[in-house]
Motif scaffolding. Structure first.
Motif, PDB file in Angstrom:
ATOM      1  N   HIS A  22       0.841  -1.195   0.000  1.00  0.00           N
ATOM      2  CA  HIS A  22       0.000   0.000   0.000  1.00  0.00           C
ATOM      3  C   HIS A  22       0.877   1.247   0.000  1.00  0.00           C
ATOM      4  CE1 HIS A  22       0.748   0.463   4.335  1.00  0.00           C
ATOM      5  NE2 HIS A  22       0.558  -0.843   4.414  1.00  0.00           N
ATOM      6  N   VAL A  23       0.221   2.382  -0.052  1.00  0.00           N
ATOM      7  CA  VAL A  23       0.933   3.630  -0.241  1.00  0.00           C
ATOM      8  C   VAL A  23       1.860   3.935   0.940  1.00  0.00           C
ATOM      9  CG1 VAL A  23      -0.736   5.254   0.738  1.00  0.00           C
ATOM     10  CG2 VAL A  23       0.569   5.885  -1.305  1.00  0.00           C
ATOM     11  N   LEU A  26       5.200   2.544   0.221  1.00  0.00           N
ATOM     12  CA  LEU A  26       5.892   3.363  -0.770  1.00  0.00           C
ATOM     13  C   LEU A  26       6.474   4.615  -0.127  1.00  0.00           C
ATOM     14  CD1 LEU A  26       6.380   3.437  -3.875  1.00  0.00           C
ATOM     15  CD2 LEU A  26       4.375   4.909  -4.031  1.00  0.00           C
ATOM     16  N   ALA A  27       5.658   5.297   0.668  1.00  0.00           N
ATOM     17  CA  ALA A  27       6.077   6.558   1.284  1.00  0.00           C
ATOM     18  C   ALA A  27       7.108   6.328   2.386  1.00  0.00           C
ATOM     19  CB  ALA A  27       4.865   7.286   1.857  1.00  0.00           C
ATOM     20  N   ILE A 356      -4.703   2.704   0.544  1.00  0.00           N
ATOM     21  CA  ILE A 356      -4.574   2.910  -0.891  1.00  0.00           C
ATOM     22  C   ILE A 356      -3.597   1.860  -1.386  1.00  0.00           C
ATOM     23  CG2 ILE A 356      -3.828   4.497  -2.691  1.00  0.00           C
ATOM     24  CD1 ILE A 356      -4.750   6.779  -0.872  1.00  0.00           C
ATOM     25  N   LEU A 358      -1.272  -0.198  -3.790  1.00  0.00           N
ATOM     26  CA  LEU A 358      -0.438   0.178  -4.932  1.00  0.00           C
ATOM     27  C   LEU A 358      -0.820  -0.510  -6.246  1.00  0.00           C
ATOM     28  CD1 LEU A 358       3.045   0.430  -3.188  1.00  0.00           C
ATOM     29  CD2 LEU A 358       1.448   2.270  -3.749  1.00  0.00           C
ATOM     30  N   ILE A 370       2.127   9.117  -9.398  1.00  0.00           N
ATOM     31  CA  ILE A 370       2.082   8.540  -8.054  1.00  0.00           C
ATOM     32  C   ILE A 370       3.372   8.887  -7.311  1.00  0.00           C
ATOM     33  CG2 ILE A 370       2.065   6.370  -6.759  1.00  0.00           C
ATOM     34  CD1 ILE A 370       0.406   5.203  -9.149  1.00  0.00           C
ATOM     35  N   ARG A 371       4.478   8.687  -7.981  1.00  0.00           N
ATOM     36  CA  ARG A 371       5.768   8.978  -7.354  1.00  0.00           C
ATOM     37  C   ARG A 371       5.867  10.448  -6.964  1.00  0.00           C
ATOM     38  NH1 ARG A 371      10.307   5.152  -8.969  1.00  0.00           N
ATOM     39  NH2 ARG A 371      11.613   6.952  -8.488  1.00  0.00           N
ATOM     40  N   VAL A 374       3.513  11.263  -3.869  1.00  0.00           N
ATOM     41  CA  VAL A 374       4.005  10.627  -2.641  1.00  0.00           C
ATOM     42  C   VAL A 374       5.327  11.271  -2.204  1.00  0.00           C
ATOM     43  CG1 VAL A 374       4.859   8.469  -1.643  1.00  0.00           C
ATOM     44  CG2 VAL A 374       2.777   8.469  -3.006  1.00  0.00           C
ATOM     45  N   PHE A 386      -2.130  11.551   2.867  1.00  0.00           N
ATOM     46  CA  PHE A 386      -2.456  11.359   1.463  1.00  0.00           C
ATOM     47  C   PHE A 386      -3.924  11.689   1.307  1.00  0.00           C
ATOM     48  CE2 PHE A 386      -1.394   8.946  -2.542  1.00  0.00           C
ATOM     49  CZ  PHE A 386      -2.625   9.108  -3.155  1.00  0.00           C
TER      50      PHE A 386
END
Length: 603
Positions: A22-23, A26-27, A356, A358, A370-371, A374, A386
């Motif tokens: 999920h986001v 990523l973050a 959220i 991915l 997205i990148r 974030v 977010f």
RNA sequence: GCCGACGUAGCUCAUUCGGUUAGAGCGGUUCACUCAUAAUGAACAGGUAGUAGGUUCGAGUCCUAUCGUCGGCACCA
């Protein structure tokens, strides 16, 4: 600019393979790690970026039981999805593997043995609560009973919510399982191995102090605190079936505890990468080279595992596989932990599907969009949020309107009005030279920030150049000059294309996909970065897939543009898709609603 | 309960060791421009930096108290 290449190890926290990414993943870790790694790749440094799926641990077993499938099937399913998801988002791992490889098992067991031989382990017999029904030992927090201090009836095995005291689960009166109140629990003794953290107190403390100017303040403070509370031994074996075998006779019913072996993945994946992909001993250039720097990227929940436990393990196995060489094994140079990214003001929750995912958003939006969002709202120093409205407005206003449009407007103009070529000019004006110099100066500025893992500030510094470039254009007005003074239009169009060429590289760590498109529109050949692909690796009894990065054909360099006059352009197209305001409500509707897993399609 | 972090313009956030009129982006208003996915630029408006004290020549930045938010307190990684 021609400094000796450095050895940079980028190690990224290992996700549990019990559900999609999920986001927050990523973050918290993957995107900052990738931005950092891509910067160093452009600098020409030797980057080794590794991670993998954590295939063991209770969460995997629990989820597998819930679905009625073997743990191995569950983690392999998500492992494959992790590979596809990260490939789509361009997380440039040299190797993303998992912990159920023969390589990882073997090395984890060797770590155990070496720690044992070095006196860093000890055994202790524990009284633990055992469930006859589930036929397993229960973690303290799954035990409930009457508090032996205040008499509160629903005290947990680790703490009483009524009186606040920390408890011993085995002393609870009338203990029962929280999973099933009818389940009678009994006390059973079990012998376990413990990692003697206290033994490393002084070394760990000295190390934190030596890094206090490098590490983020929250990481240093947390670690100092943790040590100051007193380091106690921590059990590293468990009575479970799914995990890595304890390499000792008579310990068949126990496995290595997941937190003990998962962090070793940074090391084991480096070795695997060397064995599979380059030469056998290559991993030593990062692990036994005093000049190399290791960076661990993770979320704040993971700090003690990296600044205390993993470092203690490394101290305890120093010299492993080094064939008698005197160099010491490298501890992490920096542990840039991010905070949490909330979703629309609320904490992430898997059970409520307040998340959220991915794979889902990667279906609907460009990876660079997205990148960008974030990265621009990255929780670098505090929790961030977010929001879909934020995503919509930042992507449309900043990425599309300010940056994408700057590139598109002038590429189109040059392509149409200058015969598809970079304009030739007689002599640049001081104003032209000023904006070029400004974009060139950004390489040092942005580069320094990236090197210090200050990614938010770095992105801002790069975007400042975008705004200055737009302002420059408004003053120079090549669309007017083309009518009354074409030579002057040629000067400013050449200038802005060269600035865009610089921005292409300055922003490439954040926006690798669009940087590549721009590279082509500007008439260059080759790829800025290498290629990510999924490969299958075979061991003696099993095979596994990994994500790998091949940078051998990459031509991108962290260097100022030398854009040639007359270079043939390719027909440009907008770099980014502008978002429809309707996505805000559409996306919000997914939050908290039941979700189906979609097949992940790459390409 | 104990420990730690945070609380800065309508929104999202910057302000490295305390020091000139606290900055940026978005949003708002006005003006300019038309090459561009109606995309850009300029100007203006907008903050007694949670609150109350204190230290200091000087504090958003240090100390104390208080309110609020969040995290950790080890077998959940």
């Amino acid at each position: 600019m021609t400094a000796t290449p450095q050895y940079i190890h980028v190690s990224v926290a290992w996700p549990y393979a019990n559900g999609d990414l999920h986001v927050g993943h990523l973050a918290g870790a993957y995107l900052p790690a990738d931005i950092f790694a891509r910067y160093h790749r452009l600098k020409g440094n030797h980057v080794l970026m590794v991670s993998g799926s954590d295939s063991h641990g209770t969460p995997i077993s629990v989820e597998a039981d819930k679905r009625g499938i073997p743990a191995r099937d569950l983690f392999e399913h998500y492992h494959q999805r992790f590979l596809l998801t990260q490939q789509k988002l361009g997380i440039s791992y040299d190797l993303f593997t998992h912990t159920d490889t023969e390589n990882h098992h073997k090395i984890a067991q060797d770590f155990f043995t070496r720690l044992l031989q070095g006196g860093a382990l000890y055994t202790e017999t524990q009284d633990l609560m055992y469930s006859e029904l589930e036929k397993r030992f229960l973690p303290d927090r799954y035990v409930e009973g009457k508090c032996y201090i205040c008499g509160y009836d629903k005290a947990r095995g680790d703490q009483c919510d009524n009186c606040g005291n920390l408890l011993e689960a085995t002393l609870l009166i009338e203990p029962r399982s929280r999973n099933n109140p009818a389940d009678k629990l009994v006390i059973r003794t079990a012998e376990h191995y413990f990692l003697d953290l206290g033994k490393f107190t002084n070394e760990l403390l000295a190390y934190v102090e030596s890094k206090k100017d490098v590490w983020r303040a929250n990481v240093t403070a947390f670690t100092r605190n943790f040590i100051a509370d007193g380091l106690r031994g921590r059990p590293i074996t468990r009575n479970i079936d799914w995990g890595i075998a304890v390499p000792l006779a008579g310990w068949d019913d126990k496995k290595l505890y997941v937190w003990f072996e998962a962090v070793m993945g940074y090391f084991t994946a480096s070795v695997e990468w060397a064995h599979n992909i380059v030469d056998y001993h290559a991993w030593k250039k990062w692990w036994y080279n005093p000049e190399a720097k290791i960076y661990n990227f993770l979320g704040k929940d993971n700090i003690p595992f990296h600044t205390i436990i993993w470092q203690a393990e490394l101290l305890g196995v120093d010299g492993i596989y080094n064939d008698g060489d005197s160099a010491r094994i490298n501890l992490p140079y920096d542990v840039p932990a991010n905070e949490f990214m909330n979703i629309e003001g609320q904490k992430f929750s898997k059970s409520r599907n307040w998340a959220i995912w991915l794979p889902d958003i990667a279906e609907r939006y460009q990876p660079d969009a997205i990148r960008y969002y974030v990265a621009a709202t990255m929780p670098e120093s505090k929790d961030s949020d977010f929001s879909w409205e934020g995503f919509y407005s930042r992507v449309n206003n900043e990425l599309v309107a300010a940056w994408g449009n700057l590139a598109n407007r002038m590429l189109t103009f040059a392509y149409k009005r200058f015969d598809g070529k970079v304009p030739a000019y007689d002599q640049l004006t001081p104003q032209d030279e000023a904006i070029i110099r400004q974009s060139e100066a950004a390489f040092d500025k942005v580069g320094t920030l990236l090197g210090e893992v200050r990614l938010l500030a770095g992105l801002q510094a790069a975007m400042d150049v975008v705004r200055d470039a737009n302002a420059y254009l408004n003053e120079r007005e090549p669309w007017k000059r083309i009518k009354d003074d074409p030579a002057d239009a040629a000067r400013s169009v050449y200038t802005i294309l060269r600035v865009i060429d610089n921005l292409k590289i300055l922003l490439a760590p954040w926006l690798p996909f669009s940087a590549q498109k721009l590279h082509e529109y500007l008439g260059y050949a080759g790829q800025i970065f290498g290629t990510l692909k999924i490969e299958t690796f075979h061991e003696h009894t099993r095979s596994h897939n990994g994500l790998t990065y091949d940078g051998s054909k990459a031509v991108g360099r962290w260097q100022v543009s030398a854009l040639a006059q007359g270079q043939a352009l390719r027909e440009p197209a907008p770099l980014f898709v502008k978002l429809d305001p309707e996505i805000i409500e559409k996306e919000r509707a997914f939050l908290g609603a039941p979700r189906d897993e979609h097949e992940i399609v790459v390409g």
